[in-house]
Scaffold this motif. Structure first.
Motif, PDB file in Angstrom:
ATOM      1  N   ILE A 139       0.836  -1.199   0.000  1.00  0.00           N
ATOM      2  CA  ILE A 139       0.000   0.000   0.000  1.00  0.00           C
ATOM      3  C   ILE A 139       0.874   1.253   0.000  1.00  0.00           C
ATOM      4  CG2 ILE A 139      -0.319   0.057   2.508  1.00  0.00           C
ATOM      5  CD1 ILE A 139      -3.217   1.075   1.920  1.00  0.00           C
ATOM      6  N   GLY A 140       1.993   1.206   0.697  1.00  0.00           N
ATOM      7  CA  GLY A 140       2.898   2.351   0.708  1.00  0.00           C
ATOM      8  C   GLY A 140       3.467   2.640  -0.663  1.00  0.00           C
ATOM      9  N   GLY A 141       3.835   1.599  -1.381  1.00  0.00           N
ATOM     10  CA  GLY A 141       4.347   1.770  -2.732  1.00  0.00           C
ATOM     11  C   GLY A 141       3.304   2.357  -3.663  1.00  0.00           C
ATOM     12  N   ARG A 142       2.059   1.901  -3.503  1.00  0.00           N
ATOM     13  CA  ARG A 142       0.984   2.429  -4.344  1.00  0.00           C
ATOM     14  C   ARG A 142       0.666   3.878  -3.992  1.00  0.00           C
ATOM     15  NH1 ARG A 142      -0.261  -2.961  -3.536  1.00  0.00           N
ATOM     16  NH2 ARG A 142      -1.605  -2.554  -1.738  1.00  0.00           N
ATOM     17  N   ILE A 143       0.704   4.226  -2.709  1.00  0.00           N
ATOM     18  CA  ILE A 143       0.490   5.618  -2.304  1.00  0.00           C
ATOM     19  C   ILE A 143       1.564   6.504  -2.927  1.00  0.00           C
ATOM     20  CG2 ILE A 143       0.615   7.192  -0.329  1.00  0.00           C
ATOM     21  CD1 ILE A 143      -0.808   4.983   1.318  1.00  0.00           C
ATOM     22  N   SER A 144       2.806   6.043  -2.877  1.00  0.00           N
ATOM     23  CA  SER A 144       3.916   6.798  -3.440  1.00  0.00           C
ATOM     24  C   SER A 144       3.780   6.955  -4.956  1.00  0.00           C
ATOM     25  CB  SER A 144       5.238   6.105  -3.091  1.00  0.00           C
ATOM     26  OG  SER A 144       6.320   6.798  -3.642  1.00  0.00           O
ATOM     27  N   LEU A 145       3.433   5.871  -5.644  1.00  0.00           N
ATOM     28  CA  LEU A 145       3.266   5.938  -7.097  1.00  0.00           C
ATOM     29  C   LEU A 145       2.165   6.913  -7.485  1.00  0.00           C
ATOM     30  CD1 LEU A 145       3.527   2.195  -8.184  1.00  0.00           C
ATOM     31  CD2 LEU A 145       5.100   4.039  -8.762  1.00  0.00           C
ATOM     32  N   ALA A 146       1.058   6.877  -6.763  1.00  0.00           N
ATOM     33  CA  ALA A 146      -0.059   7.767  -7.079  1.00  0.00           C
ATOM     34  C   ALA A 146       0.309   9.227  -6.827  1.00  0.00           C
ATOM     35  CB  ALA A 146      -1.285   7.367  -6.261  1.00  0.00           C
ATOM     36  N   ARG A 147       1.011   9.484  -5.730  1.00  0.00           N
ATOM     37  CA  ARG A 147       1.444  10.861  -5.441  1.00  0.00           C
ATOM     38  C   ARG A 147       2.382  11.357  -6.532  1.00  0.00           C
ATOM     39  NH1 ARG A 147       5.913  12.820  -3.739  1.00  0.00           N
ATOM     40  NH2 ARG A 147       6.715  10.867  -2.887  1.00  0.00           N
ATOM     41  N   ASP A 148       3.341  10.512  -6.905  1.00  0.00           N
ATOM     42  CA  ASP A 148       4.278  10.885  -7.968  1.00  0.00           C
ATOM     43  C   ASP A 148       3.545  11.159  -9.282  1.00  0.00           C
ATOM     44  OD1 ASP A 148       6.470  10.692  -6.298  1.00  0.00           O
ATOM     45  OD2 ASP A 148       7.044   8.696  -6.998  1.00  0.00           O
ATOM     46  N   ALA A 149       2.533  10.354  -9.584  1.00  0.00           N
ATOM     47  CA  ALA A 149       1.776  10.536 -10.830  1.00  0.00           C
ATOM     48  C   ALA A 149       1.056  11.879 -10.846  1.00  0.00           C
ATOM     49  CB  ALA A 149       0.777   9.394 -11.003  1.00  0.00           C
ATOM     50  N   LEU A 150       0.674  12.364  -9.679  1.00  0.00           N
ATOM     51  CA  LEU A 150       0.031  13.673  -9.586  1.00  0.00           C
ATOM     52  C   LEU A 150       1.043  14.814  -9.596  1.00  0.00           C
ATOM     53  CD1 LEU A 150      -2.680  12.960  -6.873  1.00  0.00           C
ATOM     54  CD2 LEU A 150      -3.037  13.303  -9.326  1.00  0.00           C
ATOM     55  N   GLY A 151       2.321  14.482  -9.432  1.00  0.00           N
ATOM     56  CA  GLY A 151       3.361  15.507  -9.427  1.00  0.00           C
ATOM     57  C   GLY A 151       3.384  16.339  -8.163  1.00  0.00           C
ATOM     58  N   LEU A 152       2.939  15.758  -7.052  1.00  0.00           N
ATOM     59  CA  LEU A 152       2.894  16.482  -5.789  1.00  0.00           C
ATOM     60  C   LEU A 152       4.014  16.041  -4.855  1.00  0.00           C
ATOM     61  CD1 LEU A 152      -0.948  16.328  -5.126  1.00  0.00           C
ATOM     62  CD2 LEU A 152       0.368  18.280  -5.967  1.00  0.00           C
ATOM     63  N   VAL A 178      -8.367  11.758  -3.218  1.00  0.00           N
ATOM     64  CA  VAL A 178      -7.316  12.775  -3.341  1.00  0.00           C
ATOM     65  C   VAL A 178      -6.237  12.314  -4.324  1.00  0.00           C
ATOM     66  CG1 VAL A 178      -5.436  13.925  -2.099  1.00  0.00           C
ATOM     67  CG2 VAL A 178      -7.713  13.824  -1.087  1.00  0.00           C
ATOM     68  N   LEU A 179      -5.870  11.031  -4.246  1.00  0.00           N
ATOM     69  CA  LEU A 179      -4.833  10.492  -5.131  1.00  0.00           C
ATOM     70  C   LEU A 179      -5.377  10.153  -6.515  1.00  0.00           C
ATOM     71  CD1 LEU A 179      -3.010   8.186  -2.559  1.00  0.00           C
ATOM     72  CD2 LEU A 179      -2.129  10.317  -3.561  1.00  0.00           C
ATOM     73  N   GLN A 180      -6.692  10.247  -6.668  1.00  0.00           N
ATOM     74  CA  GLN A 180      -7.364   9.977  -7.946  1.00  0.00           C
ATOM     75  C   GLN A 180      -7.102   8.561  -8.431  1.00  0.00           C
ATOM     76  OE1 GLN A 180      -6.512  13.171 -10.719  1.00  0.00           O
ATOM     77  NE2 GLN A 180      -6.761  14.701  -9.114  1.00  0.00           N
ATOM     78  N   VAL A 181      -7.219   7.619  -7.500  1.00  0.00           N
ATOM     79  CA  VAL A 181      -7.035   6.210  -7.836  1.00  0.00           C
ATOM     80  C   VAL A 181      -8.248   5.413  -7.374  1.00  0.00           C
ATOM     81  CG1 VAL A 181      -4.516   6.289  -7.739  1.00  0.00           C
ATOM     82  CG2 VAL A 181      -5.807   5.694  -5.682  1.00  0.00           C
ATOM     83  N   ASN A 182      -8.359   4.235  -7.912  1.00  0.00           N
ATOM     84  CA  ASN A 182      -9.394   3.297  -7.517  1.00  0.00           C
ATOM     85  C   ASN A 182      -9.047   2.752  -6.137  1.00  0.00           C
ATOM     86  OD1 ASN A 182     -10.384   0.445  -7.304  1.00  0.00           O
ATOM     87  ND2 ASN A 182     -11.417   1.055  -9.202  1.00  0.00           N
TER      88      ASN A 182
END
Length: 96
Positions: free
Chosen positions: A20-33, A70-74
């Motif tokens: 879950i941590g890796g997915r949170i990080s990937l989603a944040r990076d994808a948003l550029g935040l 917020v992360l715009q993910v499923n």
């Protein structure tokens, strides 16, 4: 010694979306935040967010739906890395 007794380095450095941590990080990076920006939006400290991304702790259940929005993910992808019920690529985590 048997050749299969050692860890596979690719398994250690492979997918960062295995947790879950890796997915949170990937989603944040994808948003550029940055961590600072996203933690401010979510209302947690930078340390808390970093702990989530580094799998030192996990977000509480009552924050998961908000995090997914917020992360715009499923949310299914956020929790398990799997997506179900989405059209197109089954590995696409982002909401349509």
């Amino acid at each position: 010694m048997y050749p299969h007794d050692t860890l596979n380095p690719l398994a250690l450095t492979g997918n960062t979306d295995d947790t879950i941590g890796g997915r949170i990080s990937l989603a944040r990076d994808a948003l550029g935040l940055s961590v600072e920006e996203i933690s401010s939006v979510v209302g947690v400290t930078d340390d808390t967010w970093s702990n989530w991304e580094n799998d030192r702790s996990e977000p509480r259940a009552n924050r998961l739906d908000m995090l997914a929005r917020v992360l715009q993910v499923n949310i299914t992808w956020l929790l398990s890395g799997q997506t179900q019920g989405l059209e197109g690529d089954a590995r696409t985590p982002f909401q349509t």
